[in-house]
Design a protein around this motif. Structure first.
Motif, PDB file in Angstrom:
ATOM      1  N   SER A 105       0.637  -0.573  -0.209  1.00  0.00           N
ATOM      2  CA  SER A 105      -0.018   0.213   0.140  1.00  0.00           C
ATOM      3  C   SER A 105       0.600   1.544   0.051  1.00  0.00           C
ATOM      4  CB  SER A 105      -0.793   0.056   1.347  1.00  0.00           C
ATOM      5  OG  SER A 105       0.125   0.100   2.279  1.00  0.00           O
ATOM      6  N   HIS A 106      -0.001   2.601  -0.297  1.00  0.00           N
ATOM      7  CA  HIS A 106       1.319   3.586  -0.542  1.00  0.00           C
ATOM      8  C   HIS A 106       1.079   4.452   0.896  1.00  0.00           C
ATOM      9  CE1 HIS A 106      -0.194   3.876  -4.717  1.00  0.00           C
ATOM     10  NE2 HIS A 106       0.854   4.018  -4.575  1.00  0.00           N
ATOM     11  N   ALA A 107       0.293   4.236   1.943  1.00  0.00           N
ATOM     12  CA  ALA A 107       0.925   3.819   3.758  1.00  0.00           C
ATOM     13  C   ALA A 107       2.400   3.682   3.820  1.00  0.00           C
ATOM     14  CB  ALA A 107      -0.153   4.038   4.559  1.00  0.00           C
ATOM     15  N   ASN A 108       2.056   2.348   3.282  1.00  0.00           N
ATOM     16  CA  ASN A 108       3.652   1.258   3.788  1.00  0.00           C
ATOM     17  C   ASN A 108       4.970   2.452   2.854  1.00  0.00           C
ATOM     18  OD1 ASN A 108       2.735   0.036   5.651  1.00  0.00           O
ATOM     19  ND2 ASN A 108       2.178  -1.825   3.777  1.00  0.00           N
ATOM     20  N   LEU A 109       4.488   2.559   1.722  1.00  0.00           N
ATOM     21  CA  LEU A 109       5.597   2.906   0.889  1.00  0.00           C
ATOM     22  C   LEU A 109       5.950   5.212   1.701  1.00  0.00           C
ATOM     23  CD1 LEU A 109       4.419   2.276  -2.027  1.00  0.00           C
ATOM     24  CD2 LEU A 109       6.704   1.317  -2.097  1.00  0.00           C
ATOM     25  N   LEU A 110       4.969   5.386   1.432  1.00  0.00           N
ATOM     26  CA  LEU A 110       5.372   6.598   2.502  1.00  0.00           C
ATOM     27  C   LEU A 110       5.720   6.154   4.087  1.00  0.00           C
ATOM     28  CD1 LEU A 110       2.029   8.073   1.689  1.00  0.00           C
ATOM     29  CD2 LEU A 110       4.011   8.637   0.935  1.00  0.00           C
ATOM     30  N   ALA A 111       5.663   5.150   4.274  1.00  0.00           N
ATOM     31  CA  ALA A 111       6.026   5.392   5.886  1.00  0.00           C
ATOM     32  C   ALA A 111       7.733   5.002   5.549  1.00  0.00           C
ATOM     33  CB  ALA A 111       5.822   3.827   6.403  1.00  0.00           C
ATOM     34  N   LEU A 112       8.337   4.078   4.232  1.00  0.00           N
ATOM     35  CA  LEU A 112       9.691   3.882   4.229  1.00  0.00           C
ATOM     36  C   LEU A 112      10.378   4.477   3.700  1.00  0.00           C
ATOM     37  CD1 LEU A 112       8.440   0.152   1.835  1.00  0.00           C
ATOM     38  CD2 LEU A 112      10.118   0.651   4.435  1.00  0.00           C
ATOM     39  N   LEU A 113       9.738   6.488   3.063  1.00  0.00           N
ATOM     40  CA  LEU A 113      10.697   7.327   2.548  1.00  0.00           C
ATOM     41  C   LEU A 113      10.417   7.853   4.075  1.00  0.00           C
ATOM     42  CD1 LEU A 113       7.787   8.404  -0.022  1.00  0.00           C
ATOM     43  CD2 LEU A 113      10.458   7.608  -0.765  1.00  0.00           C
ATOM     44  N   LEU A 114      10.379   7.469   5.397  1.00  0.00           N
ATOM     45  CA  LEU A 114      11.048   8.223   5.994  1.00  0.00           C
ATOM     46  C   LEU A 114      12.216   8.538   6.658  1.00  0.00           C
ATOM     47  CD1 LEU A 114       7.611   8.555   8.347  1.00  0.00           C
ATOM     48  CD2 LEU A 114       8.559  10.380   6.688  1.00  0.00           C
ATOM     49  N   PRO A 115      13.139   9.381   7.168  1.00  0.00           N
ATOM     50  CA  PRO A 115      14.593   8.940   7.390  1.00  0.00           C
ATOM     51  C   PRO A 115      14.506   8.270   9.520  1.00  0.00           C
ATOM     52  CG  PRO A 115      14.531  11.476   7.267  1.00  0.00           C
ATOM     53  CD  PRO A 115      12.780  10.832   6.871  1.00  0.00           C
ATOM     54  N   PRO A 116      14.657   7.042   8.526  1.00  0.00           N
ATOM     55  CA  PRO A 116      14.525   5.946  10.115  1.00  0.00           C
ATOM     56  C   PRO A 116      15.026   6.452  11.392  1.00  0.00           C
ATOM     57  CG  PRO A 116      16.840   5.578   8.918  1.00  0.00           C
ATOM     58  CD  PRO A 116      16.270   6.709   7.946  1.00  0.00           C
ATOM     59  N   VAL A 117      15.847   7.120  11.851  1.00  0.00           N
ATOM     60  CA  VAL A 117      15.775   7.870  13.008  1.00  0.00           C
ATOM     61  C   VAL A 117      15.176   9.038  13.680  1.00  0.00           C
ATOM     62  CG1 VAL A 117      17.785   8.303  14.202  1.00  0.00           C
ATOM     63  CG2 VAL A 117      18.486   6.766  12.535  1.00  0.00           C
ATOM     64  N   SER A 118      14.693   9.629  12.478  1.00  0.00           N
ATOM     65  CA  SER A 118      13.821  11.103  13.057  1.00  0.00           C
ATOM     66  C   SER A 118      12.534  10.380  13.545  1.00  0.00           C
ATOM     67  CB  SER A 118      14.148  11.899  12.392  1.00  0.00           C
ATOM     68  OG  SER A 118      15.666  12.668  11.916  1.00  0.00           O
ATOM     69  N   TYR A 119      12.343  10.102  12.571  1.00  0.00           N
ATOM     70  CA  TYR A 119      10.369   9.690  12.621  1.00  0.00           C
ATOM     71  C   TYR A 119      10.354   8.154  13.184  1.00  0.00           C
ATOM     72  CZ  TYR A 119      10.002  14.213  10.328  1.00  0.00           C
ATOM     73  OH  TYR A 119      10.663  15.721   9.880  1.00  0.00           O
ATOM     74  N   THR A 120       9.119   7.679  13.705  1.00  0.00           N
ATOM     75  CA  THR A 120       8.668   6.274  14.244  1.00  0.00           C
ATOM     76  C   THR A 120       7.781   6.115  13.506  1.00  0.00           C
ATOM     77  OG1 THR A 120      10.171   6.382  16.109  1.00  0.00           O
ATOM     78  CG2 THR A 120       7.987   4.402  15.622  1.00  0.00           C
ATOM     79  N   PRO A 121       7.572   5.644  12.656  1.00  0.00           N
ATOM     80  CA  PRO A 121       5.812   5.453  11.475  1.00  0.00           C
ATOM     81  C   PRO A 121       4.619   4.401  12.126  1.00  0.00           C
ATOM     82  CG  PRO A 121       8.360   4.774   9.909  1.00  0.00           C
ATOM     83  CD  PRO A 121       8.651   4.810  11.731  1.00  0.00           C
ATOM     84  N   SER A 122       5.094   4.245  13.451  1.00  0.00           N
ATOM     85  CA  SER A 122       4.229   3.949  14.586  1.00  0.00           C
ATOM     86  C   SER A 122       3.305   4.590  14.875  1.00  0.00           C
ATOM     87  CB  SER A 122       4.765   2.549  15.033  1.00  0.00           C
ATOM     88  OG  SER A 122       6.203   2.710  15.604  1.00  0.00           O
ATOM     89  N   ALA A 123       3.797   5.474  15.566  1.00  0.00           N
ATOM     90  CA  ALA A 123       3.534   6.731  16.184  1.00  0.00           C
ATOM     91  C   ALA A 123       1.940   7.056  15.956  1.00  0.00           C
ATOM     92  CB  ALA A 123       4.637   7.784  16.959  1.00  0.00           C
ATOM     93  N   PRO A 124       1.430   7.166  16.842  1.00  0.00           N
ATOM     94  CA  PRO A 124      -0.308   7.445  16.833  1.00  0.00           C
ATOM     95  C   PRO A 124      -0.427   8.383  15.587  1.00  0.00           C
ATOM     96  CG  PRO A 124       0.094   7.051  18.294  1.00  0.00           C
ATOM     97  CD  PRO A 124       1.461   7.393  18.468  1.00  0.00           C
ATOM     98  N   THR A 125       0.212   9.697  15.692  1.00  0.00           N
ATOM     99  CA  THR A 125       0.110  10.645  14.586  1.00  0.00           C
ATOM    100  C   THR A 125       0.589  10.650  13.551  1.00  0.00           C
ATOM    101  OG1 THR A 125       0.150  11.706  17.122  1.00  0.00           O
ATOM    102  CG2 THR A 125      -0.116  13.053  14.966  1.00  0.00           C
ATOM    103  N   LEU A 126       1.150  10.314  13.311  1.00  0.00           N
ATOM    104  CA  LEU A 126       2.044   9.840  11.833  1.00  0.00           C
ATOM    105  C   LEU A 126       1.700   8.757  11.433  1.00  0.00           C
ATOM    106  CD1 LEU A 126       4.279  11.040   9.855  1.00  0.00           C
ATOM    107  CD2 LEU A 126       6.408   9.658  11.687  1.00  0.00           C
ATOM    108  N   ALA A 127       1.233   7.429  12.496  1.00  0.00           N
ATOM    109  CA  ALA A 127       0.001   6.681  11.381  1.00  0.00           C
ATOM    110  C   ALA A 127      -0.898   6.621  10.807  1.00  0.00           C
ATOM    111  CB  ALA A 127       0.341   5.407  12.883  1.00  0.00           C
ATOM    112  N   GLY A 128      -1.483   7.273  11.557  1.00  0.00           N
ATOM    113  CA  GLY A 128      -2.703   8.153  11.201  1.00  0.00           C
ATOM    114  C   GLY A 128      -2.501   9.143   9.958  1.00  0.00           C
ATOM    115  N   GLU A 129      -1.509   9.913   9.963  1.00  0.00           N
ATOM    116  CA  GLU A 129      -1.079  10.789   8.928  1.00  0.00           C
ATOM    117  C   GLU A 129      -0.570   9.943   7.612  1.00  0.00           C
ATOM    118  OE1 GLU A 129      -1.595  14.468   6.826  1.00  0.00           O
ATOM    119  OE2 GLU A 129      -1.075  14.122   8.612  1.00  0.00           O
ATOM    120  N   LEU A 130       0.329   8.740   7.899  1.00  0.00           N
ATOM    121  CA  LEU A 130       0.743   8.454   6.427  1.00  0.00           C
ATOM    122  C   LEU A 130      -0.711   7.092   6.180  1.00  0.00           C
ATOM    123  CD1 LEU A 130       4.185   6.884   8.106  1.00  0.00           C
ATOM    124  CD2 LEU A 130       3.775   8.134   6.207  1.00  0.00           C
TER     125      LEU A 130
END
Length: 189
Positions: A2-27
């Protein structure tokens, strides 16, 4: 993926946590919008040919100048569009017979003539003078086509089967000379 997973992979690995509730909702929301756009683009790409037009069949009918008869099923409407695209033009009886044969119909065309002295014989039908503007199309077969509901060729909400020849009647009425009248007779096989 899905595009949500692809967008999560584009985030810098150390700066953001894709599983954080706010960021996961946005993604998830952004990914869903991109997934919807992708499906819509796939439908448009498939509709380049009328064979896979599905929801875009009304656009093909609009471009071809076709007004589908009320209650016509998807298969009937698709056949009308395909016939309209295949027509080459002509006004002769052989042209109309060839056009009908290309649609799967066997027809004969008769042109009634008025009674004329020196030509008509005793027992011939006496017609009005304007009968020269009328022609009769006799469709051979079982009195019409049967359109059965088929997966991939029909849409939800259609009848399980439809009987009739709205396709041949619509096509011939659109192509006939404007000053003439055509009527259809159906004969069983």
């Amino acid at each position: 993926m899905s595009h949500a997973n692809l967008l999560a992979l584009l985030l810098p690995p150390v700066s953001y946590t894709p599983s954080a509730p706010t960021l996961a909702g946005e993604l998830g929301a952004e990914g869903l919008a991109l997934d919807t756009a992708q499906r819509s683009a796939n439908r448009v790409t498939a509709a380049v040919t009328p064979y896979f037009a599905e929801q875009l069949l009304p656009d093909w009918e609009r471009v071809c100048g076709i007004t589908p008869p009320a209650g016509a099923g998807y298969q009937q409407r698709l056949q009308t569009v395909l016939t309209k695209l295949a027509e080459t033009g002509g006004l002769s009886i052989p042209y109309f017979k060839k056009l009908a044969a290309g649609m799967g119909y066997q027809i004969t065309i008769d042109e009634p003539q008025p009674f004329r002295a020196g030509v008509g014989c005793a027992g011939d039908r006496i017609q009005v003078a304007d009968i020269v503007w009328v022609w009769q199309v006799t469709v051979q077969g079982a009195g019409g086509r049967v359109y059965r509901l088929r997966v991939g060729q029909s849409v939800a909400g259609e009848r399980l089967s439809q009987f009739g020849d709205a396709v041949i009647e619509t096509v011939l009425n659109e192509l006939k000379p404007a000053h003439t009248f055509v009527y259809f007779v159906y004969k069983g096989a």
